[in-house]
Design a protein around this motif. Structure first.
Motif, mmCIF file in Angstrom:
data_model
loop_
_atom_site.group_PDB
_atom_site.id
_atom_site.type_symbol
_atom_site.label_atom_id
_atom_site.label_comp_id
_atom_site.label_asym_id
_atom_site.label_seq_id
_atom_site.Cartn_x
_atom_site.Cartn_y
_atom_site.Cartn_z
ATOM 1 N N PHE A 2 0.836 -1.204 0.000
ATOM 2 C CA PHE A 2 0.000 0.000 0.000
ATOM 3 C C PHE A 2 0.871 1.254 0.000
ATOM 4 N N PHE A 3 0.402 2.289 -0.695
ATOM 5 C CA PHE A 3 1.041 3.600 -0.689
ATOM 6 C C PHE A 3 0.007 4.647 -0.298
ATOM 7 N N ASP A 4 0.495 5.710 0.296
ATOM 8 C CA ASP A 4 -0.385 6.827 0.631
ATOM 9 C C ASP A 4 -0.833 7.511 -0.659
ATOM 10 N N PRO A 5 -2.140 7.689 -0.846
ATOM 11 C CA PRO A 5 -2.611 8.272 -2.104
ATOM 12 C C PRO A 5 -2.256 9.747 -2.261
ATOM 13 N N HIS A 6 -1.916 10.396 -1.163
ATOM 14 C CA HIS A 6 -1.634 11.833 -1.247
ATOM 15 C C HIS A 6 -0.133 12.116 -1.360
ATOM 16 N N GLY A 50 2.242 9.509 -1.789
ATOM 17 C CA GLY A 50 2.939 8.494 -2.571
ATOM 18 C C GLY A 50 3.942 7.710 -1.752
ATOM 19 N N PRO A 63 5.323 4.814 0.739
ATOM 20 C CA PRO A 63 4.911 3.444 1.085
ATOM 21 C C PRO A 63 4.310 3.415 2.485
ATOM 22 N N LEU A 118 -3.150 3.580 -2.512
ATOM 23 C CA LEU A 118 -2.597 3.038 -3.749
ATOM 24 C C LEU A 118 -2.132 1.616 -3.462
ATOM 25 N N ARG A 155 0.658 11.925 -10.043
ATOM 26 C CA ARG A 155 1.569 10.794 -9.829
ATOM 27 C C ARG A 155 2.176 10.296 -11.133
#
Lengths: 252, 345
Positions: A236-240, A242, A244, B37, B113
Motif C-alpha cells: 500500500f502507498f499513501d494516495p496523497h 505516494g 509506502p 494506492l 503521480r
C-alpha cells in the motif's frame, strides 16, 4: 514450465460392490487429483458413473474399454480448494468382478488447465471399440504431448502379470491378485520433447490378454525457476504523498 | 489476486484480503479518507511490469460479523484519478501531441503521480485547447486525434508512473521471439469476429499507418492495398517493415489528398471497406518463457488452425493481459489480441 511433482498416491480395491474406494487423501489447494479406476468384469466392464471426494468437482479425463470389454480404465480429475476430507470413491454403473483405484495428488501443476493431452488404447488401437479385439501381450499406445517438462502418466488394466516400462517410474504394481481378478499398472515419466511418444512397451504382459490403456499428460506450473525471492509483493502507498505505507501481509 | 493491463497500462486489479487483519483496517485501506494506492510487483515471477492503482471499493459480508473471512477489494488503474485532475490555463496552441502532454503534465502541480518518460513521440503538430479538460480526457482526446497513444508504467516503490507517448508504429515487435502455437505454448485459444472497429484500432493492429515528419506525408495500408497521399512537392517513401508483410495490392498515390486529415479520412473509408471483418481473440499462455513478451501493444506471430483457414499465419497484437497471481506462482496468464493476416509479399 515447471515439472509436476507427485506428492501422494493412495490405492484401494473392492470386489462385488458398486463402490470403488474409499481412499483418503490429504486435502491441498491447487493440486491435481487424478483418480485411476481399474475395472474387471467377464460380462462387460461397467463404466464409472461418478467420483466424489474432498468436496471437489470431479471430471472424466479419459475412459477406455478393452477390445473384448472385459476390462475398463477410467481417469477422473479434480483441482481447486478441497472443502472437506471426504475419501475419494468411484461409483460404478454396474457390478464388477473386481475394481481397483489409485488416486494421485500432483503439485506444481498448471492450475488453470492441469491436464494436457490424453489418449486411450486397446487391442483394437486408439480409442478402440469394446468388441472384436484379439488378445495381445503388448499393452502399448501413443500420446502427443504438448509441453516440455510435463509428465505423462500411463495406466493399464489386465488379467496377466505385467512389467513396467524401462526408464519410467512405477507408481502402481497391483499384480498379485488371484487369477482372473483385476491387475493394475500405473507409471509415469517426464516429457523430454513435444510430439508423439510411445507409451507402454512390447511384451510387457506375461501372456496375451484383453487390455485397456490410458495415457494422460500433466502440465506443469507457470512458475519461473523458484527462488527464495520469487514471490508476489503487494504494498500500500499513501494516495496523497505516494509514500509506502505497509506491505500487504495476507492476501489471496 | 488478479492484475490487468490494457493498451494504456494498468487498468484493474482484484485482491482478497483477510478480514479483520491489519491490512483491512481503514488506516491501511483508506488513509486520510482516500483509497490507498496498491502496488503489485511480481517481476520475480516473470510478470514484466509492476501494477499500480487505487483501492476503489470493498465488498464485505457483515451479516455474521465474523472475525475471519475474505474481503475482496477492487482496485482501479491510474485512469481513475487522472480523470479527476483538471487542467487549467492551457489555451489553444499548435504543437505535436507529445509536446502538449509533456508541457501540461510537467507543469501540473496536482497529484497526478506521473513522471513524463523519455519516450515522447513528437508527431504531427495539431491545434489543441486543453483548458477545462482532465489529464485523463486530454490524453484520450489526443490519442483519438493523432492515433498516437499513451502508456503508463508503474515505477517500483515510488507510488507513481512513467507516462510515455508513442507513435502507433513503434509498438514492441516480438515476432522474432514469439509465435503463438495453440497446444504448444498457449491454450484456450478463442477467435472472435468483430464487425466494426475504430480506425485507430485498425491501424494499430496492422501497423499500416505511417506518418512522415512534419505531416508531409501520410500512408495507410490495408488488406486491399495501400492509400498514400502527399503534399504537392514531397514524395511519400516511408514504410514500416511490418507493413510490408501485410501484402495487398499496389500503392495508390493520391495527389488529390493534400493534408493528413483528408488522407486519414480516405484511408479510414478504404480500410473499413476492406477490413470490415477483423477477428480478435484470447488465449491462455502456458509457457513461462513467453511471459516477458505478454505486454499490451506487443506484436507477436501466430499460427492458428481456424475453421476458415484465414489465420494460418498472422500478426497478433496484444490488447490486454491479465495475470492471476499466487504468492509464489503465476497461476494463469490470459491475453486478448487482434489478428491481422499476413502474406509473403
Amino acid at each position: 514450465m515447471t515439472t509436476p511433482v507427485l506428492n501422494e498416491i493412495q490405492v484401494g480395491s473392492v470386489d462385488g460392490s458398486l463402490l470403488v474406494g474409499a481412499v483418503t487423501m490429504t486435502p491441498a489447494d491447487d493440486q491435481l487429483y487424478l483418480a485411476w479406476i481399474y475395472i474387471d468384469s467377464a460380462t462387460g466392464a461397467p463404466a464409472v458413473s461418478s467420483v466424489d471426494g474432498l468436496g471437489l468437482t470431479w471430471s472424466l479425463v479419459k475412459a477406455q474399454c478393452s477390445g473384448q470389454d472385459e476390462h475398463r480404465l477410467e481417469v477422473w480429475s479434480a483441482i481447486g480448494e478441497p472443502s472437506n476430507t471426504d475419501p475419494v470413491i468411484a461409483l460404478l454403473s454396474g457390478m464388477p468382478d473386481g475394481g481397483y483405484i489409485a488416486v494421485e495428488r500432483w503439485g506444481s501443476v498448471l492450475v488453470s488447465d492441469p491436464v494436457g493431452a490424453s489418449s486411450g488404447y486397446n487391442t483394437n488401437g486408439a480409442n478402440g471399440a469394446c468388441s472384436g479385439g484379439v488378445d495381445t501381450n503388448d499393452a502399448t499406445g501413443s500420446i502427443t504431448t504438448t509441453a516440455n517438462g510435463s509428465v505423462v502418466a500411463v495406466g493399464f488394466v489386465v488379467d496377466q502379470i505385467f512389467s513396467h516400462t524401462a526408464g519410467w517410474t512405477a507408481r502402481v504394481t497391483n499384480d498379485d491378485s488371484p487369477a482372473g481378478a483385476v491387475r493394475a499398472s500405473l507409471e509415469d515419466v517426464t516429457v523430454a520433447g513435444i510430439g508423439a511418444a510411445t507409451v507402454g512397451a512390447a511384451n510387457n504382459l506375461a501372456g496375451a490378454d484383453d487390455w485397456a490403456l490410458v495415457a494422460v499428460e500433466i502440465l506443469g506450473a507457470l512458475r519461473v525457476t523458484p527462488t527464495a525471492a520469487s514471490r508476489t509483493l503487494a504494498r500500500f502507498f499513501d494516495p496523497h504523498t505516494g509514500r509506502p505505507l505497509r506491505d500487504v501481509a495476507r492476501w489471496q | 489476486m488478479d492484475i490487468s493491463f490494457d493498451r494504456y497500462g494498468p487498468t484493474s486489479a482484484s485482491i482478497t484480503l483477510a478480514r479483520g487483519s491489519d491490512d483491512t483496517h481503514h488506516s491501511a485501506l483508506m488513509p486520510d479518507g482516500d483509497g490507498a494506492l496498491l502496488e503489485v510487483d511480481a517481476r520475480s515471477l516473470g510478470v514484466p511490469d509492476v501494477w499500480l492503482g487505487q483501492c476503489e471499493s470493498v465488498d464485505e459480508d457483515v451479516t455474521h460479523a465474523a472475525a475471519e473471512g475474505a474481503m475482496p477489494v477492487s482496485v482501479t488503474g491510474p485512469w481513475a484519478w487522472l480523470d479527476d485532475i483538471g487542467i487549467h490555463d492551457y489555451p489553444a496552441r499548435t504543437a505535436p501531441a507529445g509536446q502538449i502532454i509533456s508541457d501540461i503534465v510537467g507543469a501540473s502541480t496536482a497529484a497526478h503521480r506521473l513522471r513524463v518518460g523519455a519516450n515522447i513521440h513528437r508527431g504531427v503538430p495539431i491545434e489543441y485547447a486543453a483548458s477545462g479538460a482532465s489529464i485523463g480526457s486530454m490524453l484520450m482526446d489526443l490519442a483519438g486525434i493523432t492515433w498516437e497513444y499513451p502508456y503508463l508504467t508503474a515505477r517500483p516503490g515510488e507510488g507513481r508512473l512513467t507516462l510515455d507517448w508513442f507513435d502507433p508504429l513503434s509498438v514492441p515487435d516480438a515476432r522474432q521471439n514469439v509465435t503463438l502455437l495453440p497446444g504448444r505454448n498457449c491454450t484456450e485459444v478463442k477467435l472472435t469476429t468483430r464487425l466494426r472497429r475504430s480506425a485507430a484500432e485498425i491501424v494499430g493492429v496492422a501497423r499500416s499507418y505511417v506518418q512522415g515528419v512534419g505531416a508531409q506525408s501520410t500512408a495507410m495500408r490495408g488488406p486491399a492495398g495501400a492509400v498514400v497521399g502527399r503534399r504537392a512537392a514531397l514524395a511519400m517513401s516511408i514504410y514500416a517493415a511490418p507493413a510490408a508483410q501485410l501484402g495487398g495490392g499496389p500503392v495508390v498515390i493520391r495527389q488529390d489528398l493534400p493534408a493528413a486529415a483528408t488522407i486519414r479520412e480516405e484511408a479510414k473509408t478504404q480500410l473499413r471497406r476492406a477490413a470490415s471483418i477483423i477477428p480478435g481473440g484470447s488465449a491462455t499462455i502456458t509457457d513461462s518463457a513467453l511471459f516477458e513478451y505478454m505486454r499490451p501493444n506487443t506484436i507477436l506471430a501466430g499460427v492458428f488452425n481456424d475453421g476458415m483457414g484465414l489465420w494460418g499465419r498472422c500478426l497478433v497484437q496484444i490488447r490486454t493481459a491479465t495475470w492471476s497471481l499466487g504468492r509464489e506462482e503465476v497461476k494463469k496468464v490470459s491475453v486478448s489480441f487482434d489478428l491481422w493476416s499476413v502474406s509473403d509479399g
